[in-house]
Design a protein around this motif. Structure first.
Motif, mmCIF file in Angstrom:
data_model
loop_
_atom_site.group_PDB
_atom_site.id
_atom_site.type_symbol
_atom_site.label_atom_id
_atom_site.label_comp_id
_atom_site.label_asym_id
_atom_site.label_seq_id
_atom_site.Cartn_x
_atom_site.Cartn_y
_atom_site.Cartn_z
ATOM 1 N N ASN A 1 0.827 -1.219 0.000
ATOM 2 C CA ASN A 1 0.000 0.000 0.000
ATOM 3 C C ASN A 1 0.859 1.265 0.000
ATOM 4 O OD1 ASN A 1 -2.434 -1.522 0.144
ATOM 5 N ND2 ASN A 1 -2.049 -1.808 2.312
ATOM 6 N N GLN B 1 2.368 4.824 -0.998
ATOM 7 C CA GLN B 1 1.906 6.089 -1.548
ATOM 8 C C GLN B 1 3.119 6.769 -2.169
ATOM 9 O OE1 GLN B 1 0.159 8.132 1.740
ATOM 10 N NE2 GLN B 1 -1.634 6.828 1.782
ATOM 11 N N GLU B 2 3.025 7.062 -3.450
ATOM 12 C CA GLU B 2 4.160 7.609 -4.175
ATOM 13 C C GLU B 2 4.089 9.127 -4.242
ATOM 14 O OE1 GLU B 2 6.193 7.023 -8.570
ATOM 15 O OE2 GLU B 2 4.514 5.760 -7.974
ATOM 16 N N SER B 3 5.236 9.772 -4.050
ATOM 17 C CA SER B 3 5.341 11.221 -4.212
ATOM 18 C C SER B 3 6.745 11.530 -4.713
ATOM 19 C CB SER B 3 5.069 11.947 -2.895
ATOM 20 O OG SER B 3 6.060 11.627 -1.946
#
Length: 68
Positions: free
Chosen positions: A18, A20-22
């Protein structure tokens, strides 16, 4: 906690953990909320990204980071 990596996690890993890419101008980050992972997932995460399991027991979040 931040862990430098050399290549981007696979789509399978992104979904499995899970993530979260940034990104910013210098780095791409993959955030993992460790409280949502099972013991088996944490072990797999340690195996895949060369982490010490003891570190994961007292951290809430992990950022896998790679330079752009």
């Amino acid at each position: 906690m931040y862990k430098m990596i050399k290549k981007s996690p696979s789509q399978e890993h992104i979904g499995m953990f899970n993530m979260q890419e940034s990104s910013n101008e210098s780095f791409r980050n993959f955030k993992i909320d460790l409280s949502t992972l099972s013991g088996e997932q944490k072990q797999l995460l340690c195996d895949e990204f060369a982490l010490e399991k003891t570190v994961l027991t007292y951290k809430e979040e992990l950022f896998l980071t790679m330079p752009l």
